[in-house]
Motif scaffolding. Structure first.
Motif, PDB file in Angstrom:
ATOM      1  N   GLY A 170       1.036  -1.190   0.047  1.00  0.00           N
ATOM      2  CA  GLY A 170      -0.186   0.196   0.037  1.00  0.00           C
ATOM      3  C   GLY A 170       0.899   1.231  -0.053  1.00  0.00           C
ATOM      4  O   GLY A 170       0.593   2.140  -0.771  1.00  0.00           O
ATOM      5  N   ILE A 171       1.814   1.191   0.937  1.00  0.00           N
ATOM      6  CA  ILE A 171       2.737   2.346   1.132  1.00  0.00           C
ATOM      7  C   ILE A 171       3.466   2.608  -0.499  1.00  0.00           C
ATOM      8  O   ILE A 171       3.681   3.644  -1.090  1.00  0.00           O
ATOM      9  N   LEU A 172       3.967   1.322  -1.015  1.00  0.00           N
ATOM     10  CA  LEU A 172       4.468   1.476  -2.297  1.00  0.00           C
ATOM     11  C   LEU A 172       3.729   2.233  -3.382  1.00  0.00           C
ATOM     12  O   LEU A 172       4.039   2.985  -4.216  1.00  0.00           O
ATOM     13  N   GLY A 173       2.415   1.729  -3.482  1.00  0.00           N
ATOM     14  CA  GLY A 173       1.529   2.223  -4.249  1.00  0.00           C
ATOM     15  C   GLY A 173       1.281   3.838  -4.359  1.00  0.00           C
ATOM     16  O   GLY A 173       1.165   4.283  -5.164  1.00  0.00           O
ATOM     17  N   VAL A 174       1.199   4.474  -3.037  1.00  0.00           N
ATOM     18  CA  VAL A 174       1.070   5.657  -2.831  1.00  0.00           C
ATOM     19  C   VAL A 174       2.220   6.403  -3.032  1.00  0.00           C
ATOM     20  O   VAL A 174       2.302   7.381  -4.251  1.00  0.00           O
ATOM     21  N   ASN A 175       3.607   5.809  -3.110  1.00  0.00           N
ATOM     22  CA  ASN A 175       4.857   6.547  -3.321  1.00  0.00           C
ATOM     23  C   ASN A 175       4.807   6.630  -5.035  1.00  0.00           C
ATOM     24  O   ASN A 175       5.005   7.520  -5.571  1.00  0.00           O
ATOM     25  N   LEU A 176       4.207   5.299  -5.676  1.00  0.00           N
ATOM     26  CA  LEU A 176       4.480   5.413  -7.197  1.00  0.00           C
ATOM     27  C   LEU A 176       3.565   6.407  -7.666  1.00  0.00           C
ATOM     28  O   LEU A 176       3.836   7.194  -8.710  1.00  0.00           O
ATOM     29  N   ILE A 177       2.306   6.498  -7.262  1.00  0.00           N
ATOM     30  CA  ILE A 177       1.523   7.417  -7.874  1.00  0.00           C
ATOM     31  C   ILE A 177       1.717   8.750  -7.533  1.00  0.00           C
ATOM     32  O   ILE A 177       1.942   9.684  -8.554  1.00  0.00           O
ATOM     33  N   TYR A 178       2.142   8.988  -6.262  1.00  0.00           N
ATOM     34  CA  TYR A 178       2.805  10.564  -5.973  1.00  0.00           C
ATOM     35  C   TYR A 178       3.723  10.844  -6.842  1.00  0.00           C
ATOM     36  O   TYR A 178       3.805  11.923  -7.468  1.00  0.00           O
ATOM     37  N   GLY A 179       4.767  10.040  -7.099  1.00  0.00           N
ATOM     38  CA  GLY A 179       6.034  10.240  -7.774  1.00  0.00           C
ATOM     39  C   GLY A 179       5.702  10.283  -9.325  1.00  0.00           C
ATOM     40  O   GLY A 179       6.316  11.161  -9.855  1.00  0.00           O
TER      41      GLY A 179
END
Length: 484
Positions: A170-179
């Protein structure tokens, strides 16, 4: 999870937004709008956006086609019957993008930047034998009038608890979308930011590919180098077309012949070593040509110049090896036994290492194994107990004598150990070589190219000198002349 402060020495270099802040910033951007499709670990990414507030302006749809039959009905049936694959992820992204384009009127939403985020993962199994892995990606717009960009990556979980793995995803997914939306202009930084609020002992990223109009100038080989350089994975691979490929997929159950070198530049010696070793390897029992993969491997230490990695130099080498149709691996394995151990994670088939005399002498040098409790014996147990052989290419010494496995000299303490492996057929001489190639040394060729000294072209495989001249690799400058 609150904000973090990144330090460099005693200096604050960045205030890292919390995962909630990242999700909220996406939600508050009225033009970012899209769908979430997550298979295999629940809806771990989208829940952060739901909880952050203001999600109604961002989330068009969130789904988890968890049941296999239902998933097949939505995205189609995979020929290999597998669900955690790059092909499955691409189908998910494509399907969801098509739906959002069909269902939303562009005239009504002229400023909307659509996106589709997807993941398909397998978390740790009940017996805890397989830690799990997955494919994660986003297809998205930066401009409503532009085509979609795409970032696709493969991950390996390191945690041994399914719930922890879900949270990490979940954390990785947010980081990816934000990035993807706020760091797309610097893919190297975007890569590093994927680990915000995560540790490298939680997650490994071993493959990533950028594509689309905003990444038209991105070379994915250079991005794969960053994965190893940043400690996100131990090794990456790319194919002759320069596309990053998943090691597990290409190495699975393969017979592997690996050739390590600096390839700076690739010379006739390298190619003769490759061709003759491969010929001998294919003559071995249980080795079939159609199930054999040849890998040209470059270690990270081979890419360092004054402590830093010379990216231009790396790309020059990659350019040549790809032009010769080779699969390339970049690793941080200084010792050969680590390379063999890595391959053994994916195959139990026969392996071969093709190397020169100097490399084999180094293998029998104890100083490389002082960090192991069992020393050189432990390393050799890992290296030679597997179904593996060394194909040894001869060397011309300073006296003009040819050194082979029969005449090479190892440290007196290592003599009996060397004899043991030699006697058991673990070291085989390459015999059908071209003696003229023994006079070719890549460092001399490189010096000639740099200084504009004529006569280096015949030392390289056919077509390589043309590539060097056309693309001005390794400091080639046609205006240089020989200075006496």
């Amino acid at each position: 999870m609150g904000s973090e402060i990144k330090l460099k020495g005693d200096r604050v270099i960045a205030q890292v937004p919390s995962i909630k802040d990242k999700a909220l910033r996406i939600n508050l951007n009225e033009n970012i709008y899209g769908t979430f499709a997550e298979i295999g670990a629940g809806q771990e990414t989208v829940r952060h956006f739901f909880r952050a507030g203001g999600s109604s302006g961002t989330i068009a749809k969130a789904m988890s086609a968890y049941d296999k039959d239902f998933s097949d009905a939505v995205y189609g049936v995979e020929k290999d019957g597998r669900y955690v694959t790059e092909n499955r992820l691409k189908k998910m992204l494509s399907h969801e993008v098509d739906l959002i384009e069909k269902r939303l009127n562009r005239e009504k939403h002229p400023n909307k930047m659509f996106f589709s985020y997807a993941n398909t993962v397998a978390t740790i199994d009940f017996a805890k034998q397989f830690k799990g892995h997955g494919w994660v990606g986003i297809s998205y717009q930066i401009d409503p009038n532009e085509d979609y960009n795409e970032i696709i990556l493969h991950i390996r979980f390191k945690e041994t608890d399914a719930k922890l793995q879900q949270e990490t995803l979940g954390i990785l997914g947010v980081n990816l979308i934000y990035g993807a939306y706020y760091k797309y202009n610097d893919p190297k930084k975007l890569l590093r930011y994927l680990y915000d609020h995560l540790d490298k002992d939680q997650l490994e990223i071993d493959t990533i590919n950028f594509s689309g109009p905003r990444f038209a100038d991105v070379d994915n080989r250079l991005i794969s180098l960053q994965l190893v350089k940043n400690g996100m994975t131990d090794a990456v691979m790319f194919n002759p077309k320069g596309k990053n490929i998943l090691p597990a997929a290409v190495l699975y159950k393969k017979n592997i012949l690996a050739i390590r070198g600096s390839f700076r530049p690739v010379t006739k010696v390298n190619m003769d070593m490759y061709e003759k070793s491969l010929q001998m390897f294919l003559e071995e029992n249980k080795v079939e040509k159609e199930n054999t993969l040849v890998i040209f491997e470059i270690t990270l230490s081979n890419l360092r110049s004054d402590g830093e990695i010379d990216e231009k130099d790396f790309m020059d080498r990659a350019e040549l090896l790809c032009s010769l149709g080779q699969t390339v691996m970049i690793s941080n394995f200084q010792e050969y036994y680590k390379v063999v151990e890595y391959f053994a994670n994916y195959t139990k088939a026969r392996m071969g290492l093709s190397m020169g005399v100097n490399n084999l002498v180094d293998i029998f040098d104890e100083k490389y194994y002082r960090h192991l409790s069992g020393g050189i014996l432990e390393a050799f147990g890992k290296l030679f107990f597997r179904d593996m052989k060394v194909f040894l290419y001869p060397m011309l010494d300073e006296n003009g004598e040819i050194t082979t496995s029969e005449s090479l000299k190892v440290h007196p303490r290592m003599k009996e150990l060397y004899k043991f492996f030699k006697f058991n057929g673990k070291v085989i001489d390459v015999e059908d070589y071209n003696p003229e190639n023994l006079k070719v040394f890549s460092r001399e060729v490189l010096k000639m190219i740099n200084h504009g000294t004529p006569g280096w072209e015949p030392m390289l495989p056919a077509g390589v000198s043309e590539v060097i001249k056309e693309k001005h690799l390794f400091g080639y400058d046609p205006s240089k002349t020989l200075v006496e």
